[in-house]
Design a protein around this motif. Structure first.
Motif, PDB file in Angstrom:
ATOM      1  N   VAL A 219      11.921 -18.000  -6.728  1.00  0.00           N
ATOM      2  CA  VAL A 219      12.530 -17.373  -5.608  1.00  0.00           C
ATOM      3  C   VAL A 219      11.898 -17.734  -4.337  1.00  0.00           C
ATOM      4  CG1 VAL A 219      12.872 -15.097  -4.490  1.00  0.00           C
ATOM      5  CG2 VAL A 219      12.978 -15.198  -7.079  1.00  0.00           C
ATOM      6  N   VAL A 220      12.836 -18.328  -3.383  1.00  0.00           N
ATOM      7  CA  VAL A 220      12.166 -18.648  -2.255  1.00  0.00           C
ATOM      8  C   VAL A 220      12.992 -18.398  -0.971  1.00  0.00           C
ATOM      9  CG1 VAL A 220      11.955 -20.953  -0.683  1.00  0.00           C
ATOM     10  CG2 VAL A 220      11.651 -20.984  -3.029  1.00  0.00           C
ATOM     11  N   ALA A 221      12.014 -17.685   0.061  1.00  0.00           N
ATOM     12  CA  ALA A 221      12.916 -16.868   1.194  1.00  0.00           C
ATOM     13  C   ALA A 221      12.667 -17.783   2.304  1.00  0.00           C
ATOM     14  CB  ALA A 221      12.134 -15.629   1.366  1.00  0.00           C
ATOM     15  N   TYR A 222      13.524 -17.868   3.447  1.00  0.00           N
ATOM     16  CA  TYR A 222      13.489 -18.838   4.451  1.00  0.00           C
ATOM     17  C   TYR A 222      14.123 -17.749   5.580  1.00  0.00           C
ATOM     18  CZ  TYR A 222      18.141 -20.536   3.667  1.00  0.00           C
ATOM     19  OH  TYR A 222      19.514 -20.271   3.623  1.00  0.00           O
ATOM     20  N   GLY A 223      13.622 -17.903   6.977  1.00  0.00           N
ATOM     21  CA  GLY A 223      14.085 -17.356   7.926  1.00  0.00           C
ATOM     22  C   GLY A 223      14.802 -18.274   9.058  1.00  0.00           C
ATOM     23  N   ALA A 224      14.438 -18.267  10.319  1.00  0.00           N
ATOM     24  CA  ALA A 224      14.919 -19.108  11.304  1.00  0.00           C
ATOM     25  C   ALA A 224      13.876 -19.712  12.199  1.00  0.00           C
ATOM     26  CB  ALA A 224      16.021 -18.429  12.183  1.00  0.00           C
ATOM     27  N   HIS A 225      13.939 -20.725  13.105  1.00  0.00           N
ATOM     28  CA  HIS A 225      13.132 -21.123  13.920  1.00  0.00           C
ATOM     29  C   HIS A 225      13.418 -20.290  15.345  1.00  0.00           C
ATOM     30  CE1 HIS A 225      11.754 -24.392  11.748  1.00  0.00           C
ATOM     31  NE2 HIS A 225      12.632 -24.906  11.560  1.00  0.00           N
TER      32      HIS A 225
ATOM     33  N   HIS B 184      16.754 -18.647  16.807  1.00  0.00           N
ATOM     34  CA  HIS B 184      17.948 -19.413  17.052  1.00  0.00           C
ATOM     35  C   HIS B 184      18.965 -18.886  16.485  1.00  0.00           C
ATOM     36  CE1 HIS B 184      20.794 -22.748  17.249  1.00  0.00           C
ATOM     37  NE2 HIS B 184      20.164 -23.477  18.388  1.00  0.00           N
ATOM     38  N   PRO B 185      20.296 -18.418  17.048  1.00  0.00           N
ATOM     39  CA  PRO B 185      21.323 -17.727  16.513  1.00  0.00           C
ATOM     40  C   PRO B 185      22.128 -18.453  15.620  1.00  0.00           C
ATOM     41  CG  PRO B 185      21.719 -18.102  18.642  1.00  0.00           C
ATOM     42  CD  PRO B 185      20.351 -18.798  18.618  1.00  0.00           C
TER      43      PRO B 185
ATOM     44  N   PRO C 277      21.589 -25.530   8.479  1.00  0.00           N
ATOM     45  CA  PRO C 277      20.244 -26.155   8.550  1.00  0.00           C
ATOM     46  C   PRO C 277      20.204 -26.719  10.101  1.00  0.00           C
ATOM     47  CG  PRO C 277      21.485 -27.762   7.087  1.00  0.00           C
ATOM     48  CD  PRO C 277      22.298 -26.788   7.279  1.00  0.00           C
ATOM     49  N   HIS C 278      19.190 -26.891  10.645  1.00  0.00           N
ATOM     50  CA  HIS C 278      18.880 -27.631  11.954  1.00  0.00           C
ATOM     51  C   HIS C 278      18.918 -29.014  11.657  1.00  0.00           C
ATOM     52  CE1 HIS C 278      17.669 -24.216  14.576  1.00  0.00           C
ATOM     53  NE2 HIS C 278      17.216 -23.766  13.280  1.00  0.00           N
ATOM     54  N   PRO C 279      19.672 -30.000  12.469  1.00  0.00           N
ATOM     55  CA  PRO C 279      19.547 -31.387  12.437  1.00  0.00           C
ATOM     56  C   PRO C 279      18.114 -31.671  12.669  1.00  0.00           C
ATOM     57  CG  PRO C 279      20.555 -30.595  14.257  1.00  0.00           C
ATOM     58  CD  PRO C 279      20.337 -29.274  13.868  1.00  0.00           C
ATOM     59  N   PRO C 280      17.806 -33.227  12.377  1.00  0.00           N
ATOM     60  CA  PRO C 280      16.550 -33.700  12.544  1.00  0.00           C
ATOM     61  C   PRO C 280      16.344 -33.996  14.120  1.00  0.00           C
ATOM     62  CG  PRO C 280      17.865 -35.465  11.492  1.00  0.00           C
ATOM     63  CD  PRO C 280      18.594 -34.161  11.559  1.00  0.00           C
ATOM     64  N   LYS C 281      17.661 -34.316  14.753  1.00  0.00           N
ATOM     65  CA  LYS C 281      17.458 -34.551  16.328  1.00  0.00           C
ATOM     66  C   LYS C 281      19.040 -34.042  16.872  1.00  0.00           C
ATOM     67  CE  LYS C 281      19.405 -39.123  15.293  1.00  0.00           C
ATOM     68  NZ  LYS C 281      19.046 -40.706  15.322  1.00  0.00           N
ATOM     69  N   LEU C 282      18.945 -34.188  18.274  1.00  0.00           N
ATOM     70  CA  LEU C 282      20.141 -33.592  18.885  1.00  0.00           C
ATOM     71  C   LEU C 282      21.311 -34.301  18.559  1.00  0.00           C
ATOM     72  CD1 LEU C 282      18.955 -33.210  22.416  1.00  0.00           C
ATOM     73  CD2 LEU C 282      19.641 -31.251  20.711  1.00  0.00           C
TER      74      LEU C 282
ATOM     75  N   VAL D 280      23.364 -27.564  17.759  1.00  0.00           N
ATOM     76  CA  VAL D 280      22.320 -27.032  17.270  1.00  0.00           C
ATOM     77  C   VAL D 280      21.097 -27.547  17.206  1.00  0.00           C
ATOM     78  CG1 VAL D 280      21.307 -26.131  15.304  1.00  0.00           C
ATOM     79  CG2 VAL D 280      23.906 -25.920  15.324  1.00  0.00           C
ATOM     80  N   LEU D 281      19.888 -26.894  17.920  1.00  0.00           N
ATOM     81  CA  LEU D 281      18.906 -27.595  18.232  1.00  0.00           C
ATOM     82  C   LEU D 281      17.955 -28.208  17.008  1.00  0.00           C
ATOM     83  CD1 LEU D 281      16.978 -24.630  20.594  1.00  0.00           C
ATOM     84  CD2 LEU D 281      18.049 -26.901  21.176  1.00  0.00           C
ATOM     85  N   PRO D 282      17.479 -29.129  17.262  1.00  0.00           N
ATOM     86  CA  PRO D 282      16.971 -30.024  16.066  1.00  0.00           C
ATOM     87  C   PRO D 282      15.718 -29.360  15.520  1.00  0.00           C
ATOM     88  CG  PRO D 282      16.246 -30.925  18.150  1.00  0.00           C
ATOM     89  CD  PRO D 282      17.345 -30.084  18.545  1.00  0.00           C
ATOM     90  N   CYS D 283      15.429 -29.475  14.312  1.00  0.00           N
ATOM     91  CA  CYS D 283      14.393 -29.050  13.629  1.00  0.00           C
ATOM     92  C   CYS D 283      12.983 -29.223  14.463  1.00  0.00           C
ATOM     93  CB  CYS D 283      14.109 -29.484  12.234  1.00  0.00           C
ATOM     94  SG  CYS D 283      12.829 -28.882  11.168  1.00  0.00           S
TER      95      CYS D 283
END
Length: 464
Positions: free
Chosen positions: A289-295, A338-339, A373-378, A383-386
């Motif tokens: 079980v893995v939980a993740y949120g947002a940046h 980030h929404p 997911p967030h992309p690695p770059k713009l 969506v803002l990058p990771c």
């Protein structure tokens, strides 16, 4: 004491039936106190002797010789046996003499016995003129299935003969598993009988008993009933191959998005619990079980990191971890975050690191959330990058290619087609919507429960 007339008649009939060729016919004509009875005995396509009879009373026949001969149906091509079962009766004796004159080559008997009863006994006890085989499937080394047969009873086998064998049965589908007995016409099997029943997958010690020619009974099985399907129908149900069986119990990773509205988070945890509960009977299964949120992208607010709440635990421990996650509810650390995206890429990296320390096993990663997911770059998604520059596509590709991870997702398609393409990759093996969730189909797509492949015949020469 044995009845000498019965014994004499039985021996004569048994000899006549035994000498009956496949295309021939035996006529037995009986004259008795109540009239004339004609019996016709032939062998069917399986070599089984079958008989029919008709009776004419003396009143119907009158005193005419021509009427008697018509009722007797003395075909010159038939093997014929003439029997007088009422010797001493004037009408029977006269009729018997007319029959002897019409077929002077036919053997004759004068007995005080029931011809119909003795014929029934002789046909029931006739030794087999063709061997009987059971239809089975033999798996090849590549997993494909070969149609084969197992010998049951050889030529000259008699009623009461038995044969015991060990067979394995898979799910038989709506018609059950068919125990089909065949004889052979040259190189082609001829379907003699089919009895089917619903059997649980597993091995069975089966005994076949020859009850009479044309009738085989199987014991050591749940109840079987006569099945009237034809050969072509049975063959059409044979699958190309058996389902692939995983070499281990499997590893299910439930990655759950825990940011957003409380009711949404509770719903996601509930979906994970449904999946895990459905798999509770699978031996050897481990669950993570893995939980993740947002940046947050706010320098003043620290992100909530990805949490591994349980790793490779049994179903009961995984349920406990899900209970704790539900009780805690949605995370608020990092708000305002980030929404339009979540830490899916960070979750993938955390899973990859954990799996790199694990022994090889079949792994299914089920992501349950809404945000992509967030992309690695713009990029054009806006969506803002990771912030860690994690490339979720690259990580997912490595997991798929090097760890053979299977991807599934339960997601709410509220973001439209543009973002649903992301979820098609993250749910490439099994993609489900919160509002229309087929649990069995989902776990089947993840490879955690093999697709049901009906196998119409038992299996032979395979280890389980």
């Amino acid at each position: 004491m044995p009845d000498p007339d019965n014994d004499l008649l039985r021996k004569a009939l048994a000899k006549a039936v035994a000498g009956l060729p496949g295309s021939g016919r035996l006529s037995v004509v009986e004259v008795a106190a109540d009239g004339l009875t004609s019996f016709k005995i032939v062998r069917d396509d399986h070599g089984v002797p079958r008989g029919r009879r008709w009776h004419s009373s003396w009143t119907e026949l009158g005193q005419e010789r021509a009427a008697l001969l018509r009722a007797a149906d003395l075909d010159p091509a038939d093997d014929t046996l003439l029997v007088c079962s009422s010797p001493g009766g004037p009408q029977a004796d006269e009729a018997f003499e007319w029959l002897r004159a019409a077929r002077p080559d036919a053997p004759t008997l004068r007995v005080d016995a029931s011809v119909a009863t003795v014929i029934t006994e002789v046909l029931r006890d006739d030794p087999l003129t063709r061997s009987y085989d059971l239809v089975v499937l033999r798996p090849r080394t590549d997993g494909t299935l070969e149609l084969a047969t197992v010998p049951l009873f050889p030529v000259q086998a008699r009623p009461g003969a038995t044969m015991t064998m060990t067979l394995h049965c898979e799910e038989g589908g709506p018609n059950g598993t068919a125990f089909a007995v065949v004889t052979w016409q040259g190189q082609e099997p001829q379907l003699l009988s089919v009895a089917s029943g619903t059997l649980h997958p597993g091995s069975y010690n089966v005994t076949a008993e020859l009850r009479r020619p044309g009738r085989v009974r199987f014991s050591g099985l749940p109840p079987l009933t006569d099945d009237h399907r034809g050969w072509a129908e049975l063959i059409d149900e044979i699958p190309a191959r058996l389902p692939v069986r995983p070499s281990d119990g499997g590893h299910l990773i439930c990655a759950i998005e825990v940011c957003g509205a409380e009711e949404k988070v509770a719903e996601r945890v509930g979906r994970a619990r449904q999946v895990v509960s459905t798999l509770s009977g699978r031996p050897g299964l481990s669950v993570s079980v893995v939980a993740y949120g947002a940046h947050s992208f706010d320098r003043a607010v620290k992100d909530s990191p990805v949490e591994v709440r349980a790793w490779r635990v049994d179903v009961a421990a995984a349920q406990d971890a899900l209970d704790e996650l539900e009780e805690r509810g949605a995370i608020t650390q990092g708000y305002p975050y980030h929404p339009h995206a979540a830490q899916v890429e960070d979750m993938l990296v955390a899973v990859e690191r954990r799996l790199s320390r694990d022994p090889a096993s079949s792994v299914a990663l089920l992501t349950i959330g809404d945000r992509p997911p967030h992309p690695p770059k713009l990029d054009t998604s806006r969506v803002l990058p990771c912030p860690h520059r994690h490339d979720w596509r690259a990580v997912a590709t490595r997991l798929e290619q090097s760890r053979h991870v299977v991807f599934g997702a339960i997601v709410d398609y509220q973001y439209g087609d543009r973002l649903s393409r992301v979820w098609r990759q993250l749910g490439s093996a099994a993609l489900a919507n919160f509002d229309a969730l087929d649990i069995r189909g989902l776990i089947s797509g993840l490879g955690l429960v093999p697709d049901a492949v009906p196998v119409p015949f038992p299996l032979i020469d395979v280890e389980y």
